[in-house]
Structures are given as structure tokens and as C-alpha cells.
Design an enzyme around this catalytic site. Structure first.
Site, short mmCIF file in Angstrom:
data_model
loop_
_atom_site.label_atom_id
_atom_site.label_comp_id
_atom_site.label_asym_id
_atom_site.label_seq_id
_atom_site.Cartn_x
_atom_site.Cartn_y
_atom_site.Cartn_z
N ASN A 1 7.64 1.64 -2.90
CA ASN A 1 8.87 2.44 -2.83
C ASN A 1 9.96 1.71 -3.59
OD1 ASN A 1 7.77 4.43 -1.24
ND2 ASN A 1 8.62 3.67 0.68
N ARG B 1 2.62 6.66 -0.16
CA ARG B 1 1.96 5.41 -0.57
C ARG B 1 0.52 5.32 -0.08
NH1 ARG B 1 5.85 0.70 1.08
NH2 ARG B 1 6.27 2.16 2.79
#
EC number: 6.2.-.-
Length: 748
Positions: free
Chosen positions: A45, A27
Site C-alpha cells: 500500500n 494485497r
């Protein structure tokens, strides 16, 4: 959607990324990439991996770069892109993980990265000399995770509240510690029970130290100190089995062993496996008695780096060669690796002089992985820390199956879609502790994958502990023959769809006829197999004892050759030697087609090993003697698919043959016989794909000779690479066969 099509329309893109993309800094990587291309949107996620939405004129370039510049621990399986309506978002953000049924995965534990290593020895950094430094690119993962999604609240690190500095790093998308779940520092993180100085003083003083590592406790001592190594052997009740060693840097490897490019690359990989290398013999003789190779590894955790840093500054190593330490699993003989602090203090009290614990819990034990390079390619001997739970991709999606493996070198496998997750090496299931570890592994793997198996696959042997577990489960069962499972594991790994011949050479497996198989030639197609050949049966005087006492198998060979009168004089040191001829004269005794027992017999006949204290000892010491191979012409016969080495054994017992020449002759002739065997079978069946599997293929000499011979004969060998060829790969083969049988039964 292609990048060219995306470039024509700057509308919002929804990007789904599946694979090992959680807990690896993916990320923050996406965040930085989006900022670089001036995009807005978000990354999150989710149960399937990572979802990204981006808006901007450079979206195509962003998508193209995703796979090319991914973080080192990320494994991208698939990227799916769809256009959606533009939302006019003003910025790019990293949002909270989504809940739901999971199809992503946790990545394996990884060795300390170069950036963390630099900070570890930087006096200006707040992580200076901190033994638990980590980031998104390194540190524990699978061993500390309770469940998915891989967030701090679902790991053992939830017990440590972040200090202000760590909290700032954790929340900063520009930091490589953004959502690094194992993040910690001296202010807020785990602590050692003893300082580095105490550990180093003990090692330098010839003592044995137990330290808690990433996947369990290790035992450390000075690998050049013969008395220390002998003391470790005595206390651990491990009289002959080799110990692995750890060196402080890649530059030091060639001081103690010979390593080529592929071997050095494996040593330096983030998995940090133990690699078997030819030794230069400047270590303690007791390290690997009778063997020509030693297991070598590099430091994998910050604690190891700190130990070597301090060792190098002590008087004992300032002027001489660099320090080398034994690094072996801290478990009482035959039991699973210890991970619990209280249990370690209790069980290791009589083994280690110093026991070093810490307060970061280990949820899943993971022993060190062990590998070698055979025919220029990596081969697993034991697959565990650093590689588990990376899945094997299957040729197609299959029903969810739990496969429980064998009794030795146990692993379990769970299938999910087109992936098979093979557990870490569990060990042998002949103790209560081993069975508990086996059951814990099944529970943890099932939980983290969020699946419910529809069947359990198990070995055909009715008395195996794993078979009894399956029977007690109350679930639908599918039994798979041992050697068929060996073959199927390689077939599944390679995604091979057609028929294949399988040469399976190992120590023991329960046959379809109830016999003791172990040298088999199988014709495999789909979920079925046919035994089209085997090694000539040989008696096993004393039954299972013959597997632990190679002289008994040698006696069976002498008896077969009509020289039973030589058994007593040849093996006079064995108390039962005078009685064995009578056993061999009886009808109806146990027999075996095992290739492993032939190695035992040859080793004992040539005086290499009459007894063995660990599995494979005789064969390993026999292999270590090989200087060059030779082939005895007419050294074997093949009749109706049965391969006999009787002519070879007649030559091995000749008085003019020493052990080294005998070892070379046995290996070369056995390999040539196997090549002849499979070549004839390939011509007869029209099948040219040959699976080479079973524990005997851990013998590098045999494996390379047979692989090379098959290729020269125009055959295509399939060799296990993602899993060991020994029983550590059985569960994958069981799972694949069971999944195929379920699928076939559902078809109209």
C-alpha cells in the site's frame, strides 16, 4: 504498456493501481494471483493506492487479470505499468504500507459477506454467533477510520489486541482476513452490552430497542405491532413521518412489498440501502401513514442476522409470517444520528425500553442510505452508509474546494484532483448538535483526504448556517446560487461540457434578486447561468409558515382565482383562516416561484393535507393517491418564460373531482406543462441537453413523466444518479462551480 508488449519481455514490471484498493483485501488478492502465475516480487500500500512489482514469464497475464478478478469491494480507477530492471527476487511478499501525502481513499462500510455469514452460524467456527465477525470483503470501514493509510493502527480497532488466532489470520496473505483491519473474534474483539436473547425478547414483547449499528444507533420494534409503532412515534415525537423496516431475507421482501429485479439487486448489494417499495399493507397502519410505499432493507451487520435468526425461532413467528422489524435512526427529533454510548444512554432513555451498546467506537456517523428505482434506474433520496466516501469522478482535475451545501439535508464536498468527495447525509443545521456534526464531518473528510482547500463555496443565502460557517472561516469565499448548484451537480456528475438547460423544481432557494425561488428554468454554461424562466409567483401568506401549512398556499391560489371568500369556509378548522384574506389583499407580501408550494396548495385544496409535520408530507401523500395520470388540455400558460398553472387550479377546485383523480390530473398536467416549457426553451436557445433536478424530482410520477416526455421531444435529460436531486447534492454543484471560477480566473 499493452499486455502484448509485456509478453515479449519477461523483465520486472512495476504496476501502480489507483482507486479504492486499500482495506478491501487487494494485497492478499494480488499475492494469490502472483503465486498462481509463478511470479516473484512484492505488493505494498502506498499514498496513491497499491504498488506491485513482479518478475516472471506470465507477467502479462497477471496484469490482464488484475482488473477482471478484483475483490468485490475494490474499485480500480487506473492501472499504470512500467518495465524496470530485473532484481532476481526469490519470492513474492506483502510489505508494510508506505508513508507520504495521500491520494488514495477509504472504502464504504459493507454488509456481511456470504462467507462470514456461513461462519457466523457454523458451530465449528471460532466466530460462531459472534456479532462482530468481518473480513476483507465486509464490515465497517469509513465509520471506524481515523485517517489514511487504512491500517489497523489508524482505526478504532487499535484498542483491541489481536489474539493468537486472529493475529495468525491477519498475518497470512492466503487468508481473506489478511490485514482485515476490523478483524475480531469472541476472544479478543468488541462485546455487546446485552445478549441476543434479551434483544429478541424485548422486540417480541412489543418493546422498543436501541442498538448500536455500523454508523450509529438504530431503533427497532415489531413492525406488525401497531401499539409498538405508535409508542415509538409518540416517544420519538414523529407523528407522521414514515419508518423503514427490515426483513430477514430477500425471499421475505415480496411478503410485504412489491419489488422488481433492479430493486431486489439494490437490496442485496453490499451497501444495503433502504429501498422504497409499494407496500402490500400487512404491516402496522402507523408505519407509513397516508403513503403507498414503505422503505425496506435487509440485514447489514452480523447483529441483525443474529436477531432475525433468533426471532424466527420464537413462538410468535414459528407458525405465522416471518418477522419484520422497524429499523429507524435513533436520534431525537431533528437531531443528528447518535454514535456515542454515554450520549445514547442519556438521550434515548425516554425512547427505548432497552439500549444495547458495544465497545467498538464509531468515529463517523453514517445514516442508512435511502433509494428508489425511477424510470428503471436507481435514484438516491439520502446518500450515506454503504456509498460514502466513494467519489464522483470529474471531467478534469480542479483546485481543492470545500463546499458546505445548504441548511437542510446537508452534505459537504471536497474536491481532490479529478474527484469530488461528497460527505454522508448530515441532516438539518437548525440545532447545535446538527452544527457540531457538520463541523466534525468537515474536519474528518479534510483529514482523511489529506488536503487543504483553497476556497470555500457556499449558498447565496446570507443567513444560512453553512454560509455563516464559511464566513467565519477566514478563507476566500465563492457564493453559488441555490438552483444553479442543483443544476451544476448533475452537470458535474455526467461530465457534460457544453451548455445545458436546467429545469429545477424544489421547495425554496434564495434567488439572485433576493426572492424566494423554487421553480426555475436556467441556461447554464461553464460557471455561469441565466434565469430564462420561472413558475408564476404565488403569495405566501404568513411567510415561512406557509411552507409548514399547505392550507395557506391553497388560500393564495383561491385568492388568485378571485375566490378568496371561500378560504374561511374551506379551512374552517384552521384558526387563522378568517384573517388570511386580509393578508393576501395587502401589497408587498412574500411571494414564491416554488414548485413544492404548488404541490402543497393542490394537496390542501383536495383535502389531502392542510398541515404537515415533516418536510414534503403533503406532496408525498398527494403522490401516493395517483392511480393514473391525466392531462388537462390548456391547463397551463407560458408567457415570456413564465409558466402558470392557473387553469389547472381552476379545475382542481371543482366539486366533481375527488382527491385521487385530482392527484392524477395535477401530476399529469404539471409534467406536460414542464415538457412544453423546456421544449420551447430548447427551440429558442438551440440547447437540447436538459438537466432535471431539485427536490420535486424525488416524486417518481413527476420524474418519470418529465423524463419520458423530454426524450420523446428529442431532448437529452441529465438526471442525478450518484447523488440525490434534493439538497443532498447541492454541495457537489457548489464545488464544481467554484472550481470552474477559480480555473477561469487563473487563465490568461
Amino acid at each position: 504498456m499493452s499486455a502484448a508488449a509485456i509478453a515479449c519481455d519477461p523483465t520486472r514490471l512495476r504496476v501502480r493501481v489507483s482507486g479504492a484498493v486499500q482495506g478491501v483485501g487487494f494485497r492478499p488478492y494480488v499475492y494469490g494471483l502472483a503465486k498462481r502465475y509463478g511470479l516473484v516480487g512484492f505488493v505494498v500500500n502506498d499514498p496513491e493506492g497499491v504498488t506491485i512489482e513482479v518478475e516472471g514469464n506470465w507477467a502479462a497475464e497477471f496484469v490482464a487479470a488484475l482488473r477482471l478478478e478484483a475483490p468485490p469491494l475494490a474499485r480500480i480507477d487506473e492501472i499504470c505499468v512500467h518495465q524496470t530492471a530485473a532484481l532476481g527476487t526469490k519470492d513474492f511478499s506483502v510489505t508494510t504500507s508506505q508513508a507520504g501525502r495521500l491520494s488514495t481513499r477509504i472504502v464504504a462500510d459493507a454488509a456481511t459477506c456470504e462467507q462470514c455469514l456461513s461462519e457466523l452460524f457454523d458451530p465449528e467456527n471460532r466466530h460462531y454467533l459472534y456479532p462482530f465477525i468481518s473480513c476483507s470483503h465486509c464490515g465497517p470501514r469509513y465509520t471506524i477510520a481515523e485517517r489514511l493509510p487504512y491500517d489497523r493502527r489508524n482505526t478504532v480497532m487499535k484498542a483491541f489486541s489481536l489474539c493468537a488466532a486472529c493475529a495468525a489470520d491477519y498475518a497470512d496473505p492466503a487468508s481473506r482476513r489478511f490485514h482485515a483491519e476490523a478483524i475480531a473474534c469472541p476472544t479478543c474483539g468488541p462485546r455487546l452490552s446485552h445478549g441476543i436473547n434479551a434483544i429478541v425478547a424485548a422486540i417480541a414483547g412489543g418493546q422498543i430497542v436501541a442498538v448500536k449499528g455500523l454508523g450509529g444507533y438504530q431503533l427497532l420494534c415489531d413492525a406488525r405491532n401497531q401499539r409498538a409503532v405508535q409508542r415509538l412515534r409518540s416517544r420519538k415525537q414523529r407523528p407522521q413521518k414514515p419508518f423503514a423496516v427490515m426483513v430477514g431475507s430477500i425471499a421475505q421482501v415480496n411478503e410485504i412489498a412489491e419489488a422488481n429485479g433492479p430493486e431486489l439487486a439494490l437490496l442485496e448489494s453490499s451497501a444495503r440501502p433502504i429501498i422504497l417499495l409499494p407496500t402490500r399493507n400487512d404491516l402496522a397502519p402507523a408505519l407509513a401513514p397516508g403513503l403507498s410505499r414503505v422503505g425496506v432493507m435487509l440485514p447489514l451487520a452480523p447483529l441483525h442476522h443474529l436477531i432475525f435468526h433468533e426471532l424466527r425461532s420464537t413462538a410468535a413467528w414459528l407458525a405465522g409470517p416471518g418477522p419484520v422489524i422497524v429499523a429507524t435512526s435513533a436520534n431525537p427529533s431533528g437531531e443528528p444520528l447518535l454514535i456515542d454510548n454515554a450520549q445514547a444512554r442519556r438521550r434515548l432513555e425516554g425512547i427505548a425500553d432497552l439500549i444495547v451498546t458495544h465497545d467498538r467506537e464509531i468515529l463517523t456517523r453514517a445514516d442508512d442510505s435511502v433509494m428508489s428505482v425511477v424510470a428503471g434506474r436507481p435514484q438516491f433520496i439520502r446518500r450515506a452508509r454503504g456509498y460514502v466516501p466513494e467519489p464522483t469522478r470529474l471531467a478534469r482535475s480542479v483546485p481543492t474546494v470545500l463546499a458546505v451545501g445548504g441548511a437542510l439535508k446537508s452534505t459537504v464536498t471536497i474536491t481532490r484532483g479529478n474527484e469530488a468527495f461528497v460527505s454522508q447525509h448530515i441532516g438539518d443545521l437548525d440545532t447545535a448538535e446538527g452544527l457540531r456534526a457538520f463541523e466534525e464531518t468537515i474536519r474528518h473528510l479534510t483529514s482523511t483526504l489529506d488536503v487543504e482547500p483553497v476556497v470555500i463555496a457556499h449558498d447565496l443565502h446570507p443567513n444560512m448556517a453553512s454560509t455563516r460557517f464559511a464566513e467565519a472561516s477566514g478563507r476566500t469565499l465563492i457564493a453559488v446560487q441555490h438552483h444553479h448548484a442543483h443544476a451544476a451537480a448533475a452537470i458535474a456528475e455526467h461530465g457534460h461540457a457544453g451548455p445545458a438547460l436546467a429545469l429545477v423544481l424544489d421547495g425554496h432557494g434564495f434567488g439572485c434578486d433576493g426572492g424566494n425561488w423554487g421553480g426555475e428554468l436556467l441556461l447554464c454554461e461553464g460557471s455561469r447561468f441565466r434565469r430564462i424562466g420561472h413558475l408564476a409567483p404565488l403569495q405566501m401568506p404568513g411567510g415561512d409558515r406557509a411552507a409548514r401549512e399547505p392550507w395557506r398556499m391553497a388560500s393564495a391560489v383561491l385568492h388568485r382565482l378571485g375566490r378568496g371568500n371561500e378560504i374561511g369556509p374551506r379551512f374552517a378548522a384552521q384558526r387563522q383562516a378568517e384573517r388570511v384574506p386580509a393578508l393576501l389583499d395587502r401589497q408587498g407580501g412574500a411571494t414564491t416561484t416554488s414548485a413544492g408550494r404548488l404541490f402543497d396548495a393542490a394537496a390542501a385544496l383536495l383535502g389531502v393535507a392542510s398541515l404537515q409535520s415533516y418536510e414534503g408530507e403533503a406532496a408525498m401523500k398527494f403522490e401516493a393517491l395517483v392511480r393514473r395520470t391525466a392531462i388537462l388540455e390548456a391547463g397551463w400558460t407560458i408567457e415570456r418564460g413564465v409558466l402558470s398553472l392557473r387553469p389547472l387550479f381552476s379545475r382542481l377546485i371543482a366539486d366533481d373531482l375527488d382527491a385521487a383523480d385530482g392527484a392524477g390530473l395535477f401530476h399529469g398536467t404539471f409534467a406536460a406543462a414542464c415538457i412544453d416549457w423546456v421544449t420551447h426553451a430548447a427551440r429558442r436557445t438551440g440547447v437540447s441537453t436538459i438537466v432535471l433536478s431539485g427536490g420535486c424530482f424525488l416524486n417518481a410520477v413527476l420524474a418519470e413523466e418529465i423524463d419520458r416526455g423530454c426524450r420523446s421531444a428529442g431532448l437529452t435529460p441529465l438526471v442525478p444518479r450518484q447523488l440525490p436531486p434534493n439538497d443532498g447534492g447541492l454541495s457537489l454543484g457548489q464545488a464544481w462551480i467554484a472550481a470552474l471560477r477559480i480555473t477561469n480566473s487563473r487563465q490568461p
